[in-house]
Design a protein around this motif. Structure first.
Motif, PDB file in Angstrom:
ATOM      1  N   MET A 108      53.434  32.721  49.129  1.00 10.64           N
ATOM      2  CA  MET A 108      52.778  31.696  48.642  1.00 10.64           C
ATOM      3  C   MET A 108      51.500  31.228  49.100  1.00 10.64           C
ATOM      4  N   ALA A 109      50.932  31.781  50.489  1.00  5.13           N
ATOM      5  CA  ALA A 109      49.465  31.680  50.582  1.00  5.13           C
ATOM      6  C   ALA A 109      48.608  32.581  49.786  1.00  5.13           C
ATOM      7  N   THR A 110      49.360  33.784  49.787  1.00  5.07           N
ATOM      8  CA  THR A 110      48.518  34.880  48.920  1.00  5.07           C
ATOM      9  C   THR A 110      48.312  34.408  47.539  1.00  5.07           C
ATOM     10  N   LEU A 111      49.175  33.574  46.868  1.00  5.26           N
ATOM     11  CA  LEU A 111      48.925  33.155  45.584  1.00  5.26           C
ATOM     12  C   LEU A 111      47.822  31.964  45.524  1.00  5.26           C
ATOM     13  N   VAL A 112      47.855  31.246  46.392  1.00  9.29           N
ATOM     14  CA  VAL A 112      46.919  30.085  46.588  1.00  9.29           C
ATOM     15  C   VAL A 112      45.394  30.765  46.743  1.00  9.29           C
ATOM     16  N   LEU A 113      45.337  31.723  47.501  1.00 10.89           N
ATOM     17  CA  LEU A 113      44.225  32.380  47.690  1.00 10.89           C
ATOM     18  C   LEU A 113      43.668  33.355  46.432  1.00 10.89           C
ATOM     19  N   ALA A 114      44.584  33.747  45.746  1.00 13.31           N
ATOM     20  CA  ALA A 114      44.350  34.581  44.547  1.00 13.31           C
ATOM     21  C   ALA A 114      43.633  33.780  43.513  1.00 13.31           C
ATOM     22  N   HIS A 115      44.118  32.519  43.444  1.00 12.20           N
ATOM     23  CA  HIS A 115      43.624  31.586  42.340  1.00 12.20           C
ATOM     24  C   HIS A 115      42.487  30.758  42.845  1.00 12.20           C
ATOM     25  N   GLY A 116      41.942  30.906  44.068  1.00 12.51           N
ATOM     26  CA  GLY A 116      40.841  30.404  44.486  1.00 12.51           C
ATOM     27  C   GLY A 116      40.944  28.737  44.338  1.00 12.51           C
ATOM     28  N   ALA A 117      41.620  28.048  44.806  1.00 12.31           N
ATOM     29  CA  ALA A 117      41.818  26.489  44.570  1.00 12.31           C
ATOM     30  C   ALA A 117      40.454  25.806  45.129  1.00 12.31           C
ATOM     31  N   PHE A 119      39.756  23.566  47.179  1.00 11.18           N
ATOM     32  CA  PHE A 119      39.427  23.235  48.636  1.00 11.18           C
ATOM     33  C   PHE A 119      39.131  24.699  49.263  1.00 11.18           C
ATOM     34  N   LEU A 120      38.964  25.789  48.515  1.00  7.63           N
ATOM     35  CA  LEU A 120      38.635  27.202  49.320  1.00  7.63           C
ATOM     36  C   LEU A 120      37.261  27.604  48.636  1.00  7.63           C
ATOM     37  N   SER A 121      36.641  26.523  48.128  1.00  8.03           N
ATOM     38  CA  SER A 121      35.024  26.749  47.833  1.00  8.03           C
ATOM     39  C   SER A 121      34.326  27.224  49.060  1.00  8.03           C
ATOM     40  N   GLY A 122      34.544  26.802  50.298  1.00  3.83           N
ATOM     41  CA  GLY A 122      33.973  27.334  51.390  1.00  3.83           C
ATOM     42  C   GLY A 122      34.027  28.983  51.628  1.00  3.83           C
ATOM     43  N   PHE A 123      35.116  29.489  50.893  1.00  3.80           N
ATOM     44  CA  PHE A 123      35.062  31.108  51.231  1.00  3.80           C
ATOM     45  C   PHE A 123      34.467  31.723  49.639  1.00  3.80           C
ATOM     46  N   ASP A 124      33.832  32.767  50.093  1.00  5.54           N
ATOM     47  CA  ASP A 124      33.395  33.520  49.068  1.00  5.54           C
ATOM     48  C   ASP A 124      34.374  34.474  48.745  1.00  5.54           C
TER      49      ASP A 124
END
Length: 235
Positions: A108-117, A119-124
């Motif tokens: 589940m966490a991998t899916l969220v990171l793969a789609h770049g939500a 709130f993840l804009s702080g991560f490149d």
């Protein structure tokens, strides 16, 4: 068909379902989407084949439920053979279910990171890919840890099969060796991962013990072994 025969074939059918579903996330998804040593390509594949990866996640959850049903059906089958051993098998087999559900969180966490939500804009992108691969590495290590219980529950099951009077001795021995193979895979993955592939290749034929057991109870049911029948008649 008597009750024991019916219970044996139900357990065999549930076991068959587990054997068909479990490899989907465990083997097919990594082979299809993961690229060794390339986090960016792996995460790109997951994002591009979103539904396939989600099906793998759901497959793990379904496997967890079927595994729980399997331990219960086998308990019903063998409780009259030795209730204490059957309870031990039930407890060790039950551990499979929460571990599967817990491990699904990594996907589940991998899916969220793969789609770049948002709130993840702080991560490149590279950071998100690295984090996603961290969760996938955790998924793999959790699978290695789960193999401890995949192995341990087979020992009481093998004893029950041996004492039941309707499973051949060689199948019970094969189940025992199958349990040892899972423990070897688990400790290799956790302690000596560089030998993972070598141990997996050696362990593969021993891991067919579960399939042999499943086919026996599915096809033959709980019919007493011929040797046991002759012994009873002689007595």
């Amino acid at each position: 068909m008597n009750t024991k025969n019916k219970n044996a074939r139900i357990a065999g059918l549930v076991y068959l379902l587990l054997i068909l579903i479990a490899p989907f996330r465990l083997i097919y998804i990594p082979g299809k989407l993961f690229v060794d040593g390339d986090a960016a390509a792996t995460i790109h594949n997951i994002a591009a084949h979103d539904m396939l990866f989600r099906l793998g996640l759901v497959g793990d959850l379904v496997t967890a439920v079927v595994s729980l049903l399997l331990t219960y059906t086998l308990y019903r089958l063998f409780k009259d053979t030795d209730r204490h051993l059957a309870l031990l098998m039930l407890m060790l087999g039950f551990m499979d279910t929460p571990l599967y559900f817990f491990n699904a969180l990594n996907d589940m966490a991998t899916l969220v990171l793969a789609h770049g939500a948002d709130f993840l804009s702080g991560f490149d992108t590279a950071q998100r890919d690295g984090l996603a691969m961290l969760f996938q590495r955790m998924h793999g290590l959790m699978t290695n840890a789960s193999e401890i219980f995949w192995g341990l529950w087979l020992f009481p099951l093998a004893l029950l099969a041996h004492r039941s009077g309707f499973v051949p001795r060689f199948v019970a021995i094969w189940l025992t060796v199958n349990g040892v193979a899972y423990l070897a895979l688990s400790f290799t993955g956790l302690l000596l991962p560089q030998y993972n592939d070598t141990v997996a290749n050696i362990a593969f034929p021993f891991q067919l013990g579960e399939i042999a057991f499943m086919l026996w109870i599915l096809i033959k049911g709980a019919q007493p072994r011929l040797v046991a029948v002759h012994g009873a008649r002689a007595a």
